[in-house]
Motif scaffolding. Sequence first.
Motif, PDB file in Angstrom:
ATOM      1  N   LYS A 107       0.790  -1.126  -0.014  1.00  0.00           N
ATOM      2  CA  LYS A 107       0.074   0.027   0.167  1.00  0.00           C
ATOM      3  C   LYS A 107       0.701   1.154  -0.121  1.00  0.00           C
ATOM      4  O   LYS A 107       0.412   2.223  -0.412  1.00  0.00           O
ATOM      5  CB  LYS A 107      -0.919  -0.132   1.247  1.00  0.00           C
ATOM      6  N   ASN A 111      -8.217  -5.194  -1.239  1.00  0.00           N
ATOM      7  CA  ASN A 111      -7.252  -5.961  -0.463  1.00  0.00           C
ATOM      8  C   ASN A 111      -7.115  -7.559  -0.645  1.00  0.00           C
ATOM      9  O   ASN A 111      -6.753  -8.292   0.222  1.00  0.00           O
ATOM     10  CB  ASN A 111      -7.222  -5.602   1.034  1.00  0.00           C
ATOM     11  N   ASP A 140       3.837  -3.637   8.716  1.00  0.00           N
ATOM     12  CA  ASP A 140       2.417  -3.162   9.208  1.00  0.00           C
ATOM     13  C   ASP A 140       2.012  -4.664  10.271  1.00  0.00           C
ATOM     14  O   ASP A 140       0.987  -4.992  10.234  1.00  0.00           O
ATOM     15  CB  ASP A 140       1.651  -3.274   8.233  1.00  0.00           C
ATOM     16  N   VAL A 144     -11.717  -6.481  16.420  1.00  0.00           N
ATOM     17  CA  VAL A 144     -13.143  -6.425  16.794  1.00  0.00           C
ATOM     18  C   VAL A 144     -13.837  -7.689  16.481  1.00  0.00           C
ATOM     19  O   VAL A 144     -13.465  -7.992  15.273  1.00  0.00           O
ATOM     20  CB  VAL A 144     -13.580  -5.047  16.171  1.00  0.00           C
ATOM     21  N   LEU A 179     -17.000  -8.604  15.114  1.00  0.00           N
ATOM     22  CA  LEU A 179     -18.117  -7.864  14.842  1.00  0.00           C
ATOM     23  C   LEU A 179     -19.415  -8.526  15.040  1.00  0.00           C
ATOM     24  O   LEU A 179     -19.455  -9.986  14.643  1.00  0.00           O
ATOM     25  CB  LEU A 179     -17.999  -8.000  13.004  1.00  0.00           C
ATOM     26  N   LYS A 186     -21.702   0.395  10.685  1.00  0.00           N
ATOM     27  CA  LYS A 186     -20.370   1.088   9.982  1.00  0.00           C
ATOM     28  C   LYS A 186     -19.560   1.543  10.866  1.00  0.00           C
ATOM     29  O   LYS A 186     -19.795   2.438  11.716  1.00  0.00           O
ATOM     30  CB  LYS A 186     -20.819   2.056   8.975  1.00  0.00           C
ATOM     31  N   GLY A 187     -18.340   1.134  10.896  1.00  0.00           N
ATOM     32  CA  GLY A 187     -17.272   1.405  11.925  1.00  0.00           C
ATOM     33  C   GLY A 187     -15.622   0.922  11.648  1.00  0.00           C
ATOM     34  O   GLY A 187     -15.742   0.412  10.607  1.00  0.00           O
ATOM     35  N   GLY A 188     -14.780   1.099  12.554  1.00  0.00           N
ATOM     36  CA  GLY A 188     -13.654   0.731  12.407  1.00  0.00           C
ATOM     37  C   GLY A 188     -12.967   0.397  13.687  1.00  0.00           C
ATOM     38  O   GLY A 188     -13.665   0.856  14.722  1.00  0.00           O
ATOM     39  N   ARG A 190      -7.431   5.084   7.017  1.00  0.00           N
ATOM     40  CA  ARG A 190      -8.663   4.656   6.670  1.00  0.00           C
ATOM     41  C   ARG A 190      -9.089   3.714   7.864  1.00  0.00           C
ATOM     42  O   ARG A 190      -8.361   2.595   7.834  1.00  0.00           O
ATOM     43  CB  ARG A 190      -8.567   3.907   5.351  1.00  0.00           C
ATOM     44  N   ASP A 191      -9.903   3.774   8.470  1.00  0.00           N
ATOM     45  CA  ASP A 191     -10.289   2.803   9.683  1.00  0.00           C
ATOM     46  C   ASP A 191     -11.332   1.874   9.329  1.00  0.00           C
ATOM     47  O   ASP A 191     -12.803   2.369   9.066  1.00  0.00           O
ATOM     48  CB  ASP A 191     -10.782   3.685  10.792  1.00  0.00           C
ATOM     49  N   GLY A 192     -11.246   0.726   9.171  1.00  0.00           N
ATOM     50  CA  GLY A 192     -12.155  -0.039   8.514  1.00  0.00           C
ATOM     51  C   GLY A 192     -12.724   0.275   7.250  1.00  0.00           C
ATOM     52  O   GLY A 192     -12.057   1.124   6.464  1.00  0.00           O
ATOM     53  N   PRO A 193     -13.820  -0.032   6.777  1.00  0.00           N
ATOM     54  CA  PRO A 193     -14.465   0.482   5.435  1.00  0.00           C
ATOM     55  C   PRO A 193     -15.057   1.716   5.585  1.00  0.00           C
ATOM     56  O   PRO A 193     -16.040   2.186   5.137  1.00  0.00           O
ATOM     57  CB  PRO A 193     -15.360  -0.596   5.251  1.00  0.00           C
ATOM     58  N   ASN A 219     -21.934  -2.300  16.277  1.00  0.00           N
ATOM     59  CA  ASN A 219     -20.604  -1.964  15.615  1.00  0.00           C
ATOM     60  C   ASN A 219     -20.897  -0.684  14.620  1.00  0.00           C
ATOM     61  O   ASN A 219     -20.307  -0.643  13.558  1.00  0.00           O
ATOM     62  CB  ASN A 219     -20.217  -3.101  14.814  1.00  0.00           C
ATOM     63  N   ASN A 232       1.573   3.054   6.124  1.00  0.00           N
ATOM     64  CA  ASN A 232       0.769   1.803   6.970  1.00  0.00           C
ATOM     65  C   ASN A 232       1.632   1.251   7.999  1.00  0.00           C
ATOM     66  O   ASN A 232       2.251   0.437   7.480  1.00  0.00           O
ATOM     67  CB  ASN A 232       0.006   1.090   6.041  1.00  0.00           C
TER      68      ASN A 232
HETATM   69  N1  LIG Z   1     -18.498  -1.838  11.603  1.00  0.00           N
HETATM   70  C1  LIG Z   1     -17.173  -2.074  12.103  1.00  0.00           C
HETATM   71  N2  LIG Z   1     -16.762  -1.760  13.483  1.00  0.00           N
HETATM   72  C2  LIG Z   1     -15.621  -1.963  13.901  1.00  0.00           C
HETATM   73  N3  LIG Z   1     -14.564  -2.555  13.225  1.00  0.00           N
HETATM   74  C3  LIG Z   1     -14.954  -2.953  11.790  1.00  0.00           C
HETATM   75  C4  LIG Z   1     -16.103  -2.742  11.335  1.00  0.00           C
HETATM   76  N4  LIG Z   1     -16.099  -3.498  10.069  1.00  0.00           N
HETATM   77  C5  LIG Z   1     -14.920  -3.756   9.881  1.00  0.00           C
HETATM   78  N5  LIG Z   1     -14.092  -3.786  10.863  1.00  0.00           N
HETATM   79  C6  LIG Z   1     -12.947  -4.110  11.259  1.00  0.00           C
HETATM   80  O1  LIG Z   1     -12.006  -3.395  10.271  1.00  0.00           O
HETATM   81  C7  LIG Z   1     -10.642  -4.089  10.090  1.00  0.00           C
HETATM   82  C8  LIG Z   1     -10.384  -3.809   8.627  1.00  0.00           C
HETATM   83  O2  LIG Z   1      -9.960  -2.582   8.649  1.00  0.00           O
HETATM   84  P1  LIG Z   1      -8.895  -2.266   7.467  1.00  0.00           P
HETATM   85  O3  LIG Z   1      -9.500  -2.246   6.158  1.00  0.00           O
HETATM   86  O4  LIG Z   1      -8.453  -0.907   8.110  1.00  0.00           O
HETATM   87  O5  LIG Z   1      -7.937  -3.278   7.229  1.00  0.00           O
HETATM   88  P2  LIG Z   1      -6.392  -3.469   8.194  1.00  0.00           P
HETATM   89  O6  LIG Z   1      -6.439  -4.730   8.980  1.00  0.00           O
HETATM   90  O7  LIG Z   1      -6.172  -2.169   9.007  1.00  0.00           O
HETATM   91  O8  LIG Z   1      -5.470  -3.595   6.834  1.00  0.00           O
HETATM   92  P3  LIG Z   1      -4.204  -3.084   6.880  1.00  0.00           P
HETATM   93  O9  LIG Z   1      -3.349  -3.897   7.997  1.00  0.00           O
HETATM   94  O10 LIG Z   1      -3.544  -3.177   5.558  1.00  0.00           O
HETATM   95  O11 LIG Z   1      -4.059  -1.641   7.552  1.00  0.00           O
HETATM   96  C9  LIG Z   1     -11.239  -5.735  10.496  1.00  0.00           C
HETATM   97  O12 LIG Z   1     -10.393  -5.826  11.363  1.00  0.00           O
HETATM   98  C10 LIG Z   1     -12.564  -5.276  10.851  1.00  0.00           C
HETATM   99  O13 LIG Z   1     -12.821  -6.117  12.112  1.00  0.00           O
END
Ligand SMILES: Nc1ncnc2c1ncn2[C@@H]1O[C@H](COP(=O)(O)OP(=O)(O)OP(=O)(O)O)[C@@H](O)[C@H]1O
Length: 524
Positions: free
Chosen positions: A88, A145, A243, A413, A415, A420-422, A455-458, A488, A512
């Motif tokens: 990335k 990803n 990472d 987390v 789920l 929607k969250g991260g 970018r926190d989750g989606p 969540n 990252n």
């Molecule tokens: N609604 C939500 N609430 C909380 N956490 C969520 C939610 N939806 C997805 N996630 C979490 O987000 C994470 C994915 O986030 P992200 O796309 O930032 O990937 P990442 O693991 O950080 O990738 P990278 O390692 O490349 O940064 C997963 O761990 C997932 O559990």
Amino acid sequence: MAVALQVLPRLARAPLRPLLWGGPGARLASGMALAEQARMLFENTIGAVLPGPMMHRALSLDPSSGQLKVRDRSFQLRQNLYLVGFGKAVLGMAAAAEELLGQHLVQGVISVPKGIRAAVECSGKQEMLLKPHSRVQVFEGAEDNLPDRDSLRAALAIRQLAEGLTADDLLLVLISGGGSALLPAPIPPVTLEEKQTLTKLLAARGATIQELNTIRKALSQLKGGGLAQAAYPAQVVSLILSDVVGDPVEVIASGPTVASVHNVQDCLHILNRYGLRAALPRSVKTVLARADSDPHGPHTCGHVLNVIIGSNALALAEARRQAEALGYRAVVLSAAMQGDVKSVATFYGLLARVAGAHLTPPGGAGVSVEEEEQLHEQAAALQLPDLQLKEALEVVKGAQGPICLLAGGEPTVQLQGSGKGGRNQELALRVATELGQRPLGPVDVLFLSGGTDGRDGPTDAAGAWVMPELASQATAEGLDVATFLAHNDTHTFFHRFQGGAHLLYTGLTGTNVMDVHFLFLRPR
Ligand SMILES: Nc1ncnc2c1ncn2[C@@H]1O[C@H](COP(=O)(O)OP(=O)(O)OP(=O)(O)O)[C@@H](O)[C@H]1O
Ligand SMILES: O=C(O)[C@H](O)CO
């Protein structure tokens, strides 16, 4: 990565703000609102781990002799340099390599996330783009990803470049998180689709990145040292942006330049653990059986130098330096923060309470022996190998002024809802709940959690910051924190709460090194 990528415009223009952070500026900064300080610390921490600064720290070239120095090793460049990369953060890493070493660069191929060039262009972050007639060919792929046809084409071009090298050549390999999906080259007869399905199943069943990448290595031509083998007899220098907690070079992007130490039994154990052994496609069984009887054994990587150029620990060290310049006593607690987000939130809640009580004069909230014991128990349960809790509490006890406790890593987390969250927004909201449960005494407290990739989750936010008053303020706005947590749905919460003022927006940062957590305590 369905949402259009976008790179932090503020960071783009001013990644570091020395005027505010050092010398005479420190006094000016210390008068700032706590929330503004927290946001700036987050942005400047990311600024320190952007690809450009890290590459410049790791490499130096003597233009007259053509000697390239990487840490304490020297390499002779004479138009014999080739470059490949996947991950990335690799676009910015390649741009920095081209700027530093361009006159010796013969050819390059990089595999980067779909949309990254347009996003970087949009943000005006020119230093993260390759030159107009660059010798580096760019492939974009791995949407969401996951390995796809585009990243497969990139992987094959990378293999071809590596296989054409001679003993006079030097191959620079740029590696960052997301590299596994951007470098898929399944060993036949395993197909891309079969590899995709297995990866998705393992991830969905909770396999760790170590387990996932052990399987990926066993089924790949290039992972687990395969790329280094393809480049032999050329010398190989891998520059790696970590990472993964603990910076294990064999795990990050599945270690394409690190000899794999795993055997078929390790793979079968993992597949068993997640109930996948019985349902394996015939092709996967064939490749594993072949590996078991391979007379050549694992790849050897004696011609390779693997160097970690950036990590969560580096980001935290910079955050600490900058927090101190702002007048805080700052301590790095851990760069390996892992575990369920609920347990991590409980830990930070207890920590804020214990540290806050130590900071305030007699007559403040007061710290109970039970709470201090609970804090240590909670810390022990998290099993963080590098935790500096005792040291941090010693600093807090001796401090007379504001404190900043720093940590980083990647909590998880589980789920349950479909909101929607991260993980950063969820951690922040859970910490707010913990902080709001009991009075903290005459001390201002702020907790921030943010993903360094922006970018926190989606979601399009990087994370959020909270204070103890949040839960009661939310109630006054008609928002029930517990309901959002149960679904969540923390992004929706923060979006609505105070008009989104507590969200961190950086856009995609182009780097990252996992997440960072800051806990500020400022006696009133
Ligand atoms: N609604 C939500 N609430 C909380 N956490 C969520 C939610 N939806 C997805 N996630 C979490 O987000 C994470 C994915 O986030 P992200 O796309 O930032 O990937 P990442 O693991 O950080 O990738 P990278 O390692 O490349 O940064 C997963 O761990 C997932 O559990
Ligand atoms: O690409 C990968 O394998 C993960 O991001 C860990 O480095």
